[in-house]
Design an enzyme around this catalytic site. Sequence first.
Site, PDB file in Angstrom:
ATOM      1  N   CYS A 137      50.157  21.263  36.254  1.00  0.00           N
ATOM      2  CA  CYS A 137      49.154  21.570  35.585  1.00  0.00           C
ATOM      3  C   CYS A 137      48.810  20.891  35.005  1.00  0.00           C
ATOM      4  O   CYS A 137      47.823  20.244  34.737  1.00  0.00           O
ATOM      5  CB  CYS A 137      49.026  23.511  35.521  1.00  0.00           C
ATOM      6  SG  CYS A 137      49.940  24.275  34.511  1.00  0.00           S
ATOM      7  N   HIS A 262      43.519  24.091  30.126  1.00  0.00           N
ATOM      8  CA  HIS A 262      44.450  22.602  29.095  1.00  0.00           C
ATOM      9  C   HIS A 262      44.206  22.076  28.666  1.00  0.00           C
ATOM     10  O   HIS A 262      43.280  21.069  29.047  1.00  0.00           O
ATOM     11  CB  HIS A 262      45.880  21.944  30.055  1.00  0.00           C
ATOM     12  CG  HIS A 262      47.131  23.156  30.654  1.00  0.00           C
ATOM     13  ND1 HIS A 262      46.455  24.846  30.353  1.00  0.00           N
ATOM     14  CD2 HIS A 262      47.865  22.906  31.295  1.00  0.00           C
ATOM     15  CE1 HIS A 262      48.304  25.116  30.990  1.00  0.00           C
ATOM     16  NE2 HIS A 262      48.796  24.401  31.332  1.00  0.00           N
TER      17      HIS A 262
END
Lengths: 364, 364
Positions: A137, A262
């Site tokens: 990710c 993120h």
Amino acid sequence: MTAVAGRAGKPTLAVVGATGAVGTVMLQILSQRADIWGEIRLIASPRSAGRKLALRGEEVEVVALTEAAFDGVDVAMFDVPDEVAERWAPIAASKGVVVVDNSGAFRMDPDVPLVVPEVNPHAARLRPRGIVSNPNCTTLSMIVALGALHAHFSLRELVVSSYQAVSGAGRRGVDTLRQQLSLVAGTELGTTPGDVRRAVGDNTGPFPEPVALNVVPWAGTPREDGWSSEEMKVRDESRKILGLPDLRVAVTCVRVPVVTTHSLTVHACFEHEVTVDQAREIIATAPGVVLFDDPAAGEFPTPADVVGTDPTWVGRVRRALDDPTALELFVCGDNLRKGSALNTAQIAELVAGEMKGAGNRAEA
Amino acid sequence: MTAVAGRAGKPTLAVVGATGAVGTVMLQILSQRADIWGEIRLIASPRSAGRKLALRGEEVEVVALTEAAFDGVDVAMFDVPDEVAERWAPIAASKGVVVVDNSGAFRMDPDVPLVVPEVNPHAARLRPRGIVSNPNCTTLSMIVALGALHAHFSLRELVVSSYQAVSGAGRRGVDTLRQQLSLVAGTELGTTPGDVRRAVGDNTGPFPEPVALNVVPWAGTPREDGWSSEEMKVRDESRKILGLPDLRVAVTCVRVPVVTTHSLTVHACFEHEVTVDQAREIIATAPGVVLFDDPAAGEFPTPADVVGTDPTWVGRVRRALDDPTALELFVCGDNLRKGSALNTAQIAELVAGEMKGAGNRAEA
């Protein structure tokens, strides 16, 4: 198995790990995107078998992970721990299923392509093991934007720092942050050494230190020379996706008290001189990327705005003041969507489209 | 005014801005450190005059900021807004006071030294305007460690990303984070676009976006070409302190939901090849720096442990995998202590020590 197997002539998809944090988002995404699938079979551990999950407006019963569960399946999206993927992906592949795997088990296998549909879609076609890997990710949160810039300026070096959300560590990461926030909210904590740690006690969940009112410069497991597994993944996977085995990559991964999305700061050095105007134009027109960059008007991406959206958001685009070949970027991406479930679904769609093409050719 | 003015032959210190977030820490620090001062006079805005504050175990009454308030003062530590410093530091200096100023008003003035006692103490001696500047808190959070490494390896480039605490924006920053945390704790927020923003409403205090459950890639005011004032400070001040006017510096400053202690990732490139063993030895033995670096044992600095302590803490020391001249570091420093009040006090002590030397020589 034929390429056009599945009801109504559409391919059959399996979702393996359907009940997890990423699996849940996979079902949301499959319910939202253009519906190219026939049957979608939900597979999970035996203890989740029998549960019913919402999918495409229906309730679908979860079946246990067994070899028979893959009967008639064309494509399977896996989101399970590495050791489960290591065992079951080859079993599914041996039955003719194309496995799109979101674990770290196969990403660096030279016989397994590592695919980001906006960057290297062609790589998905060559899959000697019947497996396509989905990147981690953190890499996925930046690589679509970097792929677009690389195509124009030729990337030679990356210096990356991450601001990683707790959901990257699964449901337990999210539960841990929420419990810790309940312990520290309404207090004067955060001003004397160890006060947050004492308030949180052993309740650090998957993290080595408290994450509420804190940042934790560690994600993953220790590797050689002080590097973390998460940092090595960003380096190795960026190189493989971009086809740049010698790309210089320095990464520091840091966990922050954000639920999902993120963020990364990126210092990207290119072979050619760059201009901010060109970079902004490339970012603004790249598929899957949004330019959100007008600080004077308060515009730059933050996790609170980006969470729940599909694209990579890019802001704070600047040329390095001392290097006309370097750009500074601040990038945000939802780690559960593009960072995991969405990219996996996109790869599965890519493979299904190719099957359909093959089927059409066979019929012609 | 003589160099040894003040009661008991010790110099008189003034603290200007004694009631602010940094001023409060200044008083704590002055109460804890070796007591070299005679009178310590507390000065603040007229509306704070008459308040009594704890200092060296006594209650000291705050006096209003006027020209007369500097009568008999040898050294004054200022922590006030830029415009207040711009007006009052020259007035104090014209009365023979050595001003140690923590604002941004004079830092880049070529006639004002910018001093970090562990790095460039000699610079404090030459102060044509009678003013010595204290660097900004983000620069100070890393510069002691970098100064030590530079002395051995010769720095040529820095790529820095910050994880800045809300107390860098003063008491209002801290109050804002705490209020926001009370609004989001115990909720499921942080999973859909804008849900945190809606919960927080207009309550963003000095920040352009919510900082709870978020990270905000902006600190300061807009400068040219997309850079923030905070980022330019880190670049310009690092160059001036290290005496490296051509140092390549790329910085991205990001606010995080931490009360106090700034963290930074640093990619530092040197003229000479580095080894991790040498770097660790230099860091471990540098004054004012603590090496805390054993990830396998769970040792790396975090704000929750560093807050309230004096040194710069350094962990995650790695050599770049693709560049034998580059080091990666994760650095934490209390932005109110070494980042502001402590360094200011250290400069004041340096100046006072020099006065004492001069006084002794005058008497000899």
